[in-house]
Design an enzyme around this catalytic site. Structure first.
Site, PDB file in Angstrom:
ATOM      1  N   ASP A 160       0.848  -1.186   0.000  1.00 36.23           N
ATOM      2  CA  ASP A 160       0.000   0.000   0.000  1.00 36.23           C
ATOM      3  C   ASP A 160       0.887   1.240   0.000  1.00 36.23           C
ATOM      4  O   ASP A 160       2.028   1.193   0.499  1.00 36.23           O
ATOM      5  CB  ASP A 160      -0.920   0.012   1.229  1.00 36.23           C
TER       6      ASP A 160
ATOM      7  N   GLU B  84       0.783   5.739   0.435  1.00 36.80           N
ATOM      8  CA  GLU B  84       0.079   6.986   0.717  1.00 36.80           C
ATOM      9  C   GLU B  84       0.752   8.072  -0.108  1.00 36.80           C
ATOM     10  O   GLU B  84       1.963   8.007  -0.366  1.00 36.80           O
ATOM     11  CB  GLU B  84       0.119   7.328   2.205  1.00 36.80           C
TER      12      GLU B  84
ATOM     13  N   HIS C 189      -5.783   4.408   6.573  1.00 37.61           N
ATOM     14  CA  HIS C 189      -5.086   5.247   5.588  1.00 37.61           C
ATOM     15  C   HIS C 189      -3.633   5.508   5.976  1.00 37.61           C
ATOM     16  O   HIS C 189      -3.031   6.462   5.467  1.00 37.61           O
ATOM     17  CB  HIS C 189      -5.822   6.571   5.360  1.00 37.61           C
TER      18      HIS C 189
ATOM     19  N   ASP D 248      -3.177  -0.436   6.546  1.00 36.89           N
ATOM     20  CA  ASP D 248      -4.000  -0.901   5.428  1.00 36.89           C
ATOM     21  C   ASP D 248      -3.472  -2.216   4.860  1.00 36.89           C
ATOM     22  O   ASP D 248      -4.246  -3.064   4.410  1.00 36.89           O
ATOM     23  CB  ASP D 248      -4.048   0.159   4.334  1.00 36.89           C
TER      24      ASP D 248
END
Length: 334
Positions: free
Chosen positions: A137, A139, A290, A295
């Site tokens: 994941d 960000e 998030h 996540d």
């Protein structure tokens, strides 16, 4: 976190001894349990981290991993030394006509390469010995793939074991305007002790190589991977003159969620977000939503439930992969 020609759609995996994902998760869990209490996290920021919320205070120390080939020394994950073949296509052209020919050859090379991947996986008697599954994941500073930057990345090798996770903040060299979403502030990332992407990519490549199985492939799984995570990753690699390795495959779990809802007779509007899936499967989040590692942890559990509900073995999950070159082709057609 967020129609393509696929070699997998025209080939069938032979009826042989194939591990399904349930067995794969079970073996992974046993491996993780054996290492419980030991250091199983690889973090670039050699500093004190408060859970999954940052709090990095010490200077970043670059400690690259190395591989062992032909008797040369290396540092690898405990238990097995991994020999990894990595092909790099390096062509130099001088004229426009030559460039046109080279692009055609590169396209053919990629197409043949992925057909070779399908064939090799199809012929494998034990696919679990060929494919490494990594949930990941990212960000970012925003949603624009071209203009925004990655500010955090996390990975988890579902095989478990020592150093099975990788996480770090990334210095984007710019102001973070969407801190309200992931709670990562400009002050947290725009610091000299946080690596920039051009410094991170070589270390990331080495880390993934250290998890790769001998002569095998790495399948990266993310939620909304096709429209968000992978395009961002591809653009960051290209921006700093790196290529995505040819043995990297990608799977998006959002289409799997849609498939599961339709199978249960539910409307897709009932929710295909990671949060909705966690709620459906009663999965408690660890850390703030998030944030990359939180996540990743949640998606790892969701993936197990999704594949069970869909009766999807590991070979079936591999069959749903896509490649960065397919994303590029689809963009050009538009």
């Amino acid at each position: 976190m967020r129609t393509v020609l696929m070699c997998f759609s025209i080939l069938q995996v032979p009826r042989c001894r194939i591990h399904n994902l349930a067995n794969f998760w079970r073996e992974s869990s046993r491996s993780l349990n054996r290492t419980c209490g030991k250091n199983s996290s690889f973090r670039l920021l050699g500093s004190k981290a408060n859970g999954m919320e940052g709090g990095y205070s010490k200077r970043w120390i670059r400690r690259p991993l190395s591989t062992k080939t032909g008797g040369e020394s290396q540092t690898t994950r405990k238990g097995k030394s991994t020999t990894i073949g990595h092909e790099i296509l390096d062509r130099t052209v001088s004229t426009r006509s030559t460039l046109k020919i080279e692009k055609t050859e590169v396209s053919d090379f990629h197409r043949n390469r992925y057909c070779d991947i399908q064939q090799k996986i199809a012929e494998s008697e034990d696919i679990a010995k060929l494919v490494t599954v990594i949930v990941f994941d990212i960000e970012t500073t925003g949603f624009s793939r071209q203009n925004e930057r990655i500010i955090e990345i996390a990975l988890q090798d579902l095989q478990g074991g020592e150093n099975s996770t990788f996480q770090t903040l990334v210095n984007p060299g710019r102001h973070v305007t969407n801190s309200d979403i992931h709670h990562i502030t400009t002050q947290m990332v725009c610091r000299p002790d946080v690596p920039r992407m051009e410094e991170l990519i070589p270390i990331l490549l080495q880390y993934v190589k250290s998890r790769q199985k001998l002569g095998g492939y790495v399948m990266f799984v993310a939620h909304n991977a096709r429209t968000f995570d992978v395009p961002f990753l591809v653009n960051e690699f290209g921006r700093h003159h790196f290529e995505i390795p040819q043995n990297w495959l990608f799977v998006d779990t959002r289409p799997l969620a849609r498939e599961m809802l339709k199978m249960e007779g539910l409307k897709v509007t009932s929710g295909t977000s990671l949060e909705a899936l966690c709620k459906k499967y009663n999965i408690q989040s660890v850390g703030k939503a998030h944030r990359a590692m939180a996540d990743v942890t949640a998606l790892s559990l969701v993936l197990q439930r999704l594949t069970f509900d869909l009766k999807l073995p590991l070979s079936g999950l591999v069959a749903k992969h896509f490649t960065p070159s397919e994303l590029t082709s689809a963009k050009k057609k538009k």
